[in-house]
Motif scaffolding. Structure first.
Motif, PDB file in Angstrom:
ATOM      1  N   SER A  12     -11.447-124.623 104.681  1.00 52.07           N
ATOM      2  CA  SER A  12     -12.528-123.833 104.109  1.00 52.07           C
ATOM      3  C   SER A  12     -13.048-122.838 105.139  1.00 52.07           C
ATOM      4  CB  SER A  12     -13.662-124.743 103.631  1.00 52.07           C
ATOM      5  OG  SER A  12     -14.297-125.357 104.733  1.00 52.07           O
ATOM      6  N   GLU A  13     -13.581-121.755 104.636  1.00 54.17           N
ATOM      7  CA  GLU A  13     -14.150-120.737 105.514  1.00 54.17           C
ATOM      8  C   GLU A  13     -15.407-121.286 106.178  1.00 54.17           C
ATOM      9  OE1 GLU A  13     -13.311-120.012 102.307  1.00 54.17           O
ATOM     10  OE2 GLU A  13     -11.981-118.282 102.357  1.00 54.17           O
ATOM     11  N   LYS A  14     -15.628-120.857 107.418  1.00 54.64           N
ATOM     12  CA  LYS A  14     -16.770-121.340 108.181  1.00 54.64           C
ATOM     13  C   LYS A  14     -17.811-120.237 108.275  1.00 54.64           C
ATOM     14  CE  LYS A  14     -17.926-124.092 112.149  1.00 54.64           C
ATOM     15  NZ  LYS A  14     -17.408-124.850 113.272  1.00 54.64           N
ATOM     16  N   ILE A  15     -19.032-120.577 107.883  1.00 57.42           N
ATOM     17  CA  ILE A  15     -20.138-119.631 107.853  1.00 57.42           C
ATOM     18  C   ILE A  15     -21.209-120.077 108.841  1.00 57.42           C
ATOM     19  CG2 ILE A  15     -21.978-118.634 106.429  1.00 57.42           C
ATOM     20  CD1 ILE A  15     -20.149-119.019 104.000  1.00 57.42           C
ATOM     21  N   LEU A  16     -21.711-119.113 109.606  1.00 53.17           N
ATOM     22  CA  LEU A  16     -22.848-119.363 110.486  1.00 53.17           C
ATOM     23  C   LEU A  16     -24.105-118.890 109.769  1.00 53.17           C
ATOM     24  CD1 LEU A  16     -24.129-120.156 113.184  1.00 53.17           C
ATOM     25  CD2 LEU A  16     -23.607-117.838 114.015  1.00 53.17           C
ATOM     26  N   LEU A  17     -25.046-119.817 109.542  1.00 51.66           N
ATOM     27  CA  LEU A  17     -26.324-119.498 108.920  1.00 51.66           C
ATOM     28  C   LEU A  17     -27.367-119.360 110.016  1.00 51.66           C
ATOM     29  CD1 LEU A  17     -26.392-122.128 106.016  1.00 51.66           C
ATOM     30  CD2 LEU A  17     -25.592-119.763 105.931  1.00 51.66           C
ATOM     31  N   VAL A  18     -28.111-118.252 110.005  1.00 58.72           N
ATOM     32  CA  VAL A  18     -29.118-118.009 111.038  1.00 58.72           C
ATOM     33  C   VAL A  18     -30.437-117.661 110.354  1.00 58.72           C
ATOM     34  CG1 VAL A  18     -29.656-116.793 113.170  1.00 58.72           C
ATOM     35  CG2 VAL A  18     -27.264-116.980 112.431  1.00 58.72           C
ATOM     36  N   ASP A  19     -31.426-118.542 110.503  1.00 64.77           N
ATOM     37  CA  ASP A  19     -32.751-118.311 109.930  1.00 64.77           C
ATOM     38  C   ASP A  19     -33.739-119.205 110.663  1.00 64.77           C
ATOM     39  OD1 ASP A  19     -35.081-118.215 108.082  1.00 64.77           O
ATOM     40  OD2 ASP A  19     -33.656-117.208 106.753  1.00 64.77           O
ATOM     41  N   ASP A  20     -34.950-118.717 110.894  1.00 62.72           N
ATOM     42  CA  ASP A  20     -35.956-119.514 111.587  1.00 62.72           C
ATOM     43  C   ASP A  20     -36.687-120.471 110.656  1.00 62.72           C
ATOM     44  OD1 ASP A  20     -37.094-117.298 110.335  1.00 62.72           O
ATOM     45  OD2 ASP A  20     -38.761-117.191 111.749  1.00 62.72           O
ATOM     46  N   ASP A  21     -36.471-120.349 109.364  1.00 62.57           N
ATOM     47  CA  ASP A  21     -37.137-121.190 108.373  1.00 62.57           C
ATOM     48  C   ASP A  21     -36.214-122.351 107.977  1.00 62.57           C
ATOM     49  OD1 ASP A  21     -38.191-122.303 106.002  1.00 62.57           O
ATOM     50  OD2 ASP A  21     -39.049-120.380 105.384  1.00 62.57           O
ATOM     51  N   LEU A  22     -36.621-123.581 108.330  1.00 62.99           N
ATOM     52  CA  LEU A  22     -35.794-124.754 108.029  1.00 62.99           C
ATOM     53  C   LEU A  22     -35.580-124.962 106.533  1.00 62.99           C
ATOM     54  CD1 LEU A  22     -37.021-127.344 110.676  1.00 62.99           C
ATOM     55  CD2 LEU A  22     -34.781-126.255 110.537  1.00 62.99           C
ATOM     56  N   ASP A  23     -36.560-124.594 105.712  1.00 61.31           N
ATOM     57  CA  ASP A  23     -36.405-124.732 104.264  1.00 61.31           C
ATOM     58  C   ASP A  23     -35.306-123.802 103.740  1.00 61.31           C
ATOM     59  OD1 ASP A  23     -38.420-126.655 104.136  1.00 61.31           O
ATOM     60  OD2 ASP A  23     -39.988-125.149 103.778  1.00 61.31           O
ATOM     61  N   ILE A  24     -35.254-122.595 104.277  1.00 60.26           N
ATOM     62  CA  ILE A  24     -34.202-121.645 103.882  1.00 60.26           C
ATOM     63  C   ILE A  24     -32.839-122.191 104.300  1.00 60.26           C
ATOM     64  CG2 ILE A  24     -33.253-119.329 104.296  1.00 60.26           C
ATOM     65  CD1 ILE A  24     -35.743-119.198 102.575  1.00 60.26           C
ATOM     66  N   LEU A  25     -32.736-122.672 105.538  1.00 61.96           N
ATOM     67  CA  LEU A  25     -31.469-123.235 106.010  1.00 61.96           C
ATOM     68  C   LEU A  25     -31.029-124.412 105.148  1.00 61.96           C
ATOM     69  CD1 LEU A  25     -31.885-123.104 109.902  1.00 61.96           C
ATOM     70  CD2 LEU A  25     -30.407-121.671 108.479  1.00 61.96           C
ATOM     71  N   SER A  26     -31.966-125.265 104.765  1.00 60.77           N
ATOM     72  CA  SER A  26     -31.634-126.428 103.918  1.00 60.77           C
ATOM     73  C   SER A  26     -31.142-125.992 102.549  1.00 60.77           C
ATOM     74  CB  SER A  26     -32.850-127.334 103.767  1.00 60.77           C
ATOM     75  OG  SER A  26     -33.200-127.905 104.996  1.00 60.77           O
ATOM     76  N   ALA A  27     -31.826-125.023 101.952  1.00 61.25           N
ATOM     77  CA  ALA A  27     -31.420-124.535 100.626  1.00 61.25           C
ATOM     78  C   ALA A  27     -30.040-123.888 100.682  1.00 61.25           C
ATOM     79  CB  ALA A  27     -32.457-123.539 100.098  1.00 61.25           C
ATOM     80  N   LEU A  28     -29.817-123.068 101.700  1.00 64.05           N
ATOM     81  CA  LEU A  28     -28.506-122.420 101.845  1.00 64.05           C
ATOM     82  C   LEU A  28     -27.411-123.450 102.113  1.00 64.05           C
ATOM     83  CD1 LEU A  28     -29.514-119.297 103.949  1.00 64.05           C
ATOM     84  CD2 LEU A  28     -28.673-119.295 101.590  1.00 64.05           C
ATOM     85  N   LYS A  29     -27.729-124.442 102.919  1.00 63.16           N
ATOM     86  CA  LYS A  29     -26.755-125.488 103.232  1.00 63.16           C
ATOM     87  C   LYS A  29     -26.321-126.220 101.960  1.00 63.16           C
ATOM     88  CE  LYS A  29     -26.187-129.621 106.086  1.00 63.16           C
ATOM     89  NZ  LYS A  29     -26.823-130.531 107.045  1.00 63.16           N
ATOM     90  N   MET A  30     -27.284-126.607 101.127  1.00 58.76           N
ATOM     91  CA  MET A  30     -26.946-127.297  99.878  1.00 58.76           C
ATOM     92  C   MET A  30     -26.079-126.414  98.987  1.00 58.76           C
ATOM     93  SD  MET A  30     -30.233-129.576  98.728  1.00 58.76           S
ATOM     94  CE  MET A  30     -31.464-128.292  98.865  1.00 58.76           C
ATOM     95  N   LEU A  31     -26.473-125.163  98.850  1.00 61.45           N
ATOM     96  CA  LEU A  31     -25.730-124.234  97.994  1.00 61.45           C
ATOM     97  C   LEU A  31     -24.311-124.023  98.496  1.00 61.45           C
ATOM     98  CD1 LEU A  31     -25.579-122.066  95.724  1.00 61.45           C
ATOM     99  CD2 LEU A  31     -26.484-120.441  97.408  1.00 61.45           C
ATOM    100  N   LEU A  32     -24.169-123.727  99.768  1.00 64.66           N
ATOM    101  CA  LEU A  32     -22.866-123.327 100.297  1.00 64.66           C
ATOM    102  C   LEU A  32     -21.914-124.497 100.506  1.00 64.66           C
ATOM    103  CD1 LEU A  32     -24.050-120.503 102.706  1.00 64.66           C
ATOM    104  CD2 LEU A  32     -23.077-120.290 100.408  1.00 64.66           C
ATOM    105  N   ILE A  33     -22.440-125.671 100.820  1.00 67.29           N
ATOM    106  CA  ILE A  33     -21.568-126.844 100.919  1.00 67.29           C
ATOM    107  C   ILE A  33     -20.989-127.167  99.549  1.00 67.29           C
ATOM    108  CG2 ILE A  33     -21.605-129.363 101.250  1.00 67.29           C
ATOM    109  CD1 ILE A  33     -23.217-128.887 103.779  1.00 67.29           C
ATOM    110  N   CYS A  34     -21.800-127.032  98.500  1.00 67.91           N
ATOM    111  CA  CYS A  34     -21.311-127.268  97.137  1.00 67.91           C
ATOM    112  C   CYS A  34     -20.221-126.265  96.755  1.00 67.91           C
ATOM    113  CB  CYS A  34     -22.459-127.186  96.128  1.00 67.91           C
ATOM    114  SG  CYS A  34     -23.585-128.592  96.226  1.00 67.91           S
ATOM    115  N   GLU A  35     -20.231-125.102  97.384  1.00 67.90           N
ATOM    116  CA  GLU A  35     -19.210-124.080  97.127  1.00 67.90           C
ATOM    117  C   GLU A  35     -17.958-124.288  97.986  1.00 67.90           C
ATOM    118  OE1 GLU A  35     -19.197-121.574  94.810  1.00 67.90           O
ATOM    119  OE2 GLU A  35     -21.060-122.429  94.042  1.00 67.90           O
TER     120      GLU A  35
END
Length: 168
Positions: A2-25
């Motif tokens: 799978s492709e590897k994505i680096l997520l960069v954000d200072d907001d932990l809630d944003i990182l958590s939401a993106l993590k859930m979305l992108l791992i499911c993809e």
């Protein structure tokens, strides 16, 4: 793989939401909360795409830290797709990020389908560009090999080519 994505954000809630979305993809992820941590991650690993916020600790709206991060990423890898996200998006900010090296821009809060489409498109485009570069390099190598073998001589054995050679 799978492709590897680096997520960069200072907001932990944003990182958590993106993590859930992108791992499911089906994407593999690494998370960073600061531009410095992102650059360290990029120096230590290979990524297929960076999805990053534009604003960090200096202030909340100028995007200066994000623009500096884009510039630093481009020094490390000029081809790595960068998608910028911000809650303070204006047309001017979007244009500025693109002029400074980002590949795409999405405003927070994002629509999941649109974000996934942007990521998929950027990954496909990057893959096509890599393939094109490889083909250009292979073509150059083949041309060099042919030139070495022929010594710069023109091969012209067909009757049509013989007429051209006579005219030359």
């Amino acid at each position: 793989m799978s492709e590897k994505i680096l997520l960069v954000d200072d907001d932990l809630d944003i990182l958590s939401a993106l993590k859930m979305l992108l791992i499911c993809e089906g994407y593999s992820l690494a998370l960073s909360q600061t531009p410095q941590a992102a650059l360290a991650a990029l120096a230590g690993d290979n990524f297929d795409l960076v999805l990053m916020d534009l604003n960090y600790s200096l202030d909340t709206t100028s995007g200066e830290e994000g623009l500096a991060l884009i510039e630093a990423i481009r020094k490390l890898d000029e081809d790595l797709p960068i998608v910028v996200m911000t809650g303070w998006g204006t047309i001017e900010v979007a244009v500025s990020t693109m002029q400074n090296g980002a590949n795409d821009f999405i405003q927070k809060p994002w629509e999941n389908d649109r974000l996934i489409a942007i990521i998929n498109n950027q990954l496909k485009l990057a893959n096509s560009q890599q393939q094109s570069k490889k083909l250009v390099q292979q073509n150059q190598l083949l041309q060099q090999e042919v030139n070495r073998e022929l010594g710069g001589k023109i091969i012209a054995r067909s009757p049509a080519m013989q007429q051209v050679m006579t005219m030359i």
